[in-house]
Design an enzyme around this catalytic site. Structure first.
Site, PDB file in Angstrom:
ATOM      1  N   TYR A 164       2.016   2.063  13.614  1.00 31.14           N
ATOM      2  CA  TYR A 164       2.768   2.991  12.779  1.00 31.14           C
ATOM      3  C   TYR A 164       2.250   4.408  12.921  1.00 31.14           C
ATOM      4  CZ  TYR A 164      -0.877   1.604   9.356  1.00 31.14           C
ATOM      5  OH  TYR A 164      -2.053   1.295   8.725  1.00 31.14           O
ATOM      6  N   HIS A 214       0.818  -1.208   0.000  1.00 31.04           N
ATOM      7  CA  HIS A 214       0.000   0.000   0.000  1.00 31.04           C
ATOM      8  C   HIS A 214       0.854   1.262   0.000  1.00 31.04           C
ATOM      9  CE1 HIS A 214      -2.821  -2.726   2.538  1.00 31.04           C
ATOM     10  NE2 HIS A 214      -3.087  -2.886   1.261  1.00 31.04           N
ATOM     11  N   ASP A 249      -6.762  -6.374  -1.668  1.00 28.91           N
ATOM     12  CA  ASP A 249      -5.332  -6.420  -1.968  1.00 28.91           C
ATOM     13  C   ASP A 249      -5.014  -7.353  -3.136  1.00 28.91           C
ATOM     14  OD1 ASP A 249      -4.884  -4.559  -0.006  1.00 28.91           O
ATOM     15  OD2 ASP A 249      -3.835  -5.911   1.354  1.00 28.91           O
ATOM     16  N   LYS A 285       6.302   7.060   7.278  1.00 25.47           N
ATOM     17  CA  LYS A 285       5.803   6.177   8.333  1.00 25.47           C
ATOM     18  C   LYS A 285       6.944   5.747   9.246  1.00 25.47           C
ATOM     19  CE  LYS A 285       2.174   4.213   5.437  1.00 25.47           C
ATOM     20  NZ  LYS A 285       1.723   2.998   4.723  1.00 25.47           N
TER      21      LYS A 285
END
Length: 189
Positions: A130, A61, A166, A71
């Site tokens: 995250y 992603h 996904d 991130k």
């Protein structure tokens, strides 16, 4: 805190100092000043946490411009194989991927800069955390299918549990054909 560069420019492994004794342990999972000393000066605005059962694969992603995200990722329970793919136009490591083991025993973190597709597969039941430098915007979702033969990522498993969403992500070639021109246009490259 020890910060180590990886083979992909801008991606860093971060090893916090862990204080352990018979009671347990203590560590600083985030300390802005120490990251700034290493050249990582990012205003994080959102924290995320997910739980995934053993064998789940999430990714690959990314958020597209103008909502790209830096991130700072880690595992607080369990373990994963974490993968980043460089999709930054003009990057010397464009199209390269690197895998990292993150787990609750070593406490290592990973800094993933903007322009990286990111995913992970759980090696056991796992809580993944995250920090993000930009808020999530569903209209800016992008990604690459996890099992793209051109990337040939070694996830350590041939049959992970992957969401239908996904499974529908484009291949790296399709990503480059459809989304890379938009990214280049945004940055006037």
């Amino acid at each position: 805190m020890i910060v180590k560069p990886t083979t992909i420019e801008g991606v860093y492994e971060i090893y916090p100092r862990v204080f352990e004794d018979e009671r347990g342990y203590f560590l600083e999972s985030f300390q802005l000043e120490k990251l700034r000393e290493q050249g990582i000066d990012v205003p994080f605005v959102q924290d995320n946490q997910s739980f995934s059962k053993k064998g789940v694969l999430r990714g690959l992603h990314l958020q597209l411009p103008p909502y790209e995200q830096d991130k700072l990722i880690g595992v607080v329970w369990g373990s994963v194989i974490d993968v980043v793919v460089d999709v930054r136009p003009g990057s010397p490591t464009f199209g390269r991927w690197e895998a990292f083991r993150l787990d609750a025993r070593e406490h290592k973190r990973l800094f993933v800069p903007k322009g990286m597709a990111h995913g992970f597969v759980t090696l056991e039941d796992t809580v993944f955390v995250y920090k993000c430098s930009e808020y999530y915007h569903p209209e800016a979702e992008g990604g690459i299918v996890w099992n793209d033969p051109a990337l040939a990522i070694d996830w350590g498993t041939a049959s992970p549990i992957v969401s239908a969403k996904d499974q529908q992500l484009p291949t790296f070639e399709e990503f480059c054909e459809k989304l890379l021109p938009k990214i280049k246009e945004f940055y006037a490259l």
